[in-house]
Motif scaffolding. Structure first.
Motif, PDB file in Angstrom:
ATOM      1  N   GLN A 146      23.214 188.211  55.050  1.00  0.00           N
ATOM      2  CA  GLN A 146      22.876 188.412  53.640  1.00  0.00           C
ATOM      3  C   GLN A 146      23.354 189.778  53.157  1.00  0.00           C
ATOM      4  O   GLN A 146      23.937 189.891  52.074  1.00  0.00           O
ATOM      5  CB  GLN A 146      21.363 188.322  53.443  1.00  0.00           C
ATOM      6  CG  GLN A 146      20.789 186.940  53.581  1.00  0.00           C
ATOM      7  CD  GLN A 146      19.281 186.959  53.442  1.00  0.00           C
ATOM      8  OE1 GLN A 146      18.580 187.491  54.288  1.00  0.00           O
ATOM      9  NE2 GLN A 146      18.797 186.393  52.352  1.00  0.00           N
TER      10      GLN A 146
ATOM     11  N   GLY B 185      26.784 188.520  51.650  1.00  0.00           N
ATOM     12  CA  GLY B 185      26.259 187.876  50.460  1.00  0.00           C
ATOM     13  C   GLY B 185      25.791 186.443  50.610  1.00  0.00           C
ATOM     14  O   GLY B 185      25.652 185.736  49.614  1.00  0.00           O
ATOM     15  N   LEU B 186      25.531 185.987  51.832  1.00  0.00           N
ATOM     16  CA  LEU B 186      25.030 184.630  51.996  1.00  0.00           C
ATOM     17  C   LEU B 186      23.620 184.536  51.439  1.00  0.00           C
ATOM     18  O   LEU B 186      22.860 185.503  51.455  1.00  0.00           O
ATOM     19  CB  LEU B 186      25.062 184.217  53.474  1.00  0.00           C
ATOM     20  CG  LEU B 186      26.451 184.170  54.110  1.00  0.00           C
ATOM     21  CD1 LEU B 186      26.346 183.640  55.540  1.00  0.00           C
ATOM     22  CD2 LEU B 186      27.422 183.335  53.309  1.00  0.00           C
ATOM     23  N   LYS B 187      23.283 183.364  50.935  1.00  0.00           N
ATOM     24  CA  LYS B 187      21.984 183.128  50.295  1.00  0.00           C
ATOM     25  C   LYS B 187      21.153 182.166  51.141  1.00  0.00           C
ATOM     26  O   LYS B 187      21.682 181.202  51.694  1.00  0.00           O
ATOM     27  CB  LYS B 187      22.171 182.516  48.904  1.00  0.00           C
ATOM     28  CG  LYS B 187      23.121 183.280  48.001  1.00  0.00           C
ATOM     29  CD  LYS B 187      22.482 184.520  47.442  1.00  0.00           C
ATOM     30  CE  LYS B 187      23.348 185.162  46.388  1.00  0.00           C
ATOM     31  NZ  LYS B 187      24.205 186.228  46.841  1.00  0.00           N
TER      32      LYS B 187
ATOM     33  N   ASP C 194      27.153 179.982  51.344  1.00  0.00           N
ATOM     34  CA  ASP C 194      28.100 180.905  50.726  1.00  0.00           C
ATOM     35  C   ASP C 194      28.373 180.455  49.292  1.00  0.00           C
ATOM     36  O   ASP C 194      27.793 179.466  48.815  1.00  0.00           O
ATOM     37  CB  ASP C 194      29.378 181.046  51.554  1.00  0.00           C
ATOM     38  CG  ASP C 194      30.315 179.837  51.502  1.00  0.00           C
ATOM     39  OD1 ASP C 194      30.045 178.863  50.757  1.00  0.00           O
ATOM     40  OD2 ASP C 194      31.334 179.864  52.203  1.00  0.00           O
ATOM     41  N   ASP C 195      29.249 181.150  48.588  1.00  0.00           N
ATOM     42  CA  ASP C 195      29.530 180.857  47.182  1.00  0.00           C
ATOM     43  C   ASP C 195      30.255 179.528  46.971  1.00  0.00           C
ATOM     44  O   ASP C 195      30.290 179.012  45.860  1.00  0.00           O
ATOM     45  CB  ASP C 195      30.356 181.981  46.554  1.00  0.00           C
ATOM     46  CG  ASP C 195      29.591 183.287  46.476  1.00  0.00           C
ATOM     47  OD1 ASP C 195      28.341 183.253  46.482  1.00  0.00           O
ATOM     48  OD2 ASP C 195      30.238 184.349  46.419  1.00  0.00           O
ATOM     49  N   GLU C 196      30.843 178.982  48.036  1.00  0.00           N
ATOM     50  CA  GLU C 196      31.594 177.734  47.921  1.00  0.00           C
ATOM     51  C   GLU C 196      30.801 176.531  48.421  1.00  0.00           C
ATOM     52  O   GLU C 196      31.323 175.424  48.486  1.00  0.00           O
ATOM     53  CB  GLU C 196      32.908 177.845  48.711  1.00  0.00           C
ATOM     54  CG  GLU C 196      33.822 178.962  48.238  1.00  0.00           C
ATOM     55  CD  GLU C 196      34.339 178.726  46.830  1.00  0.00           C
ATOM     56  OE1 GLU C 196      34.649 177.565  46.490  1.00  0.00           O
ATOM     57  OE2 GLU C 196      34.432 179.708  46.079  1.00  0.00           O
ATOM     58  N   GLY C 197      29.552 176.739  48.843  1.00  0.00           N
ATOM     59  CA  GLY C 197      28.716 175.647  49.312  1.00  0.00           C
ATOM     60  C   GLY C 197      28.729 175.425  50.811  1.00  0.00           C
ATOM     61  O   GLY C 197      28.118 174.472  51.303  1.00  0.00           O
TER      62      GLY C 197
END
Length: 112
Positions: free
Chosen positions: A21, A25-27, A41-44
């Motif tokens: 995280q 930036g992983l959620k 990640d931002d791309e799923g």
């Protein structure tokens, strides 16, 4: 076809989750105590972490986070060093790259 899920066995789910995280930036998508976490990640892409008592990845095993520029690689490298991680300087190989041993027992490559 897209590879969009990977599971890593780690010795410390909480530490590995916080590392991913903080620096990449992983959620969080879900958790089960200290034994499981699902990160997105931002791309799923779904990266799951599962606790194991023994983690023995082969020496060359790693996951990678490709950055948009060499400057971004340098920024991440600097943040890791400032936070006490023992990381070698980036070098020119198949890109501008360095590797870091992540909490939990796996290796991460950062490259541009």
């Amino acid at each position: 076809m897209i590879l969009n899920h990977l599971n890593l066995t780690v010795t410390d789910v909480t530490a590995a989750k916080e590392f991913l995280q903080t620096y990449f930036g992983l959620k969080i998508g879900g958790e089960r105590g200290q034994s499981f976490a699902a990160l997105f990640d931002d791309e799923g892409m779904v990266l799951t972490l599962m606790r194991g008592t023994e983690v023995n990845y082969p020496k060359t095993f790693h996951i990678g986070f490709i950055q948009e520029s060499e400057e971004k690689v340098n920024e991440i490298h600097q943040r890791l060093r400032e936070d006490g991680y023992d990381v070698p300087p980036p070098q020119r190989a198949h890109g501008w790259t360095f590797y870091v041993k992540a909490p939990g027992g796996f290796t991460v490559e950062v490259l541009a």
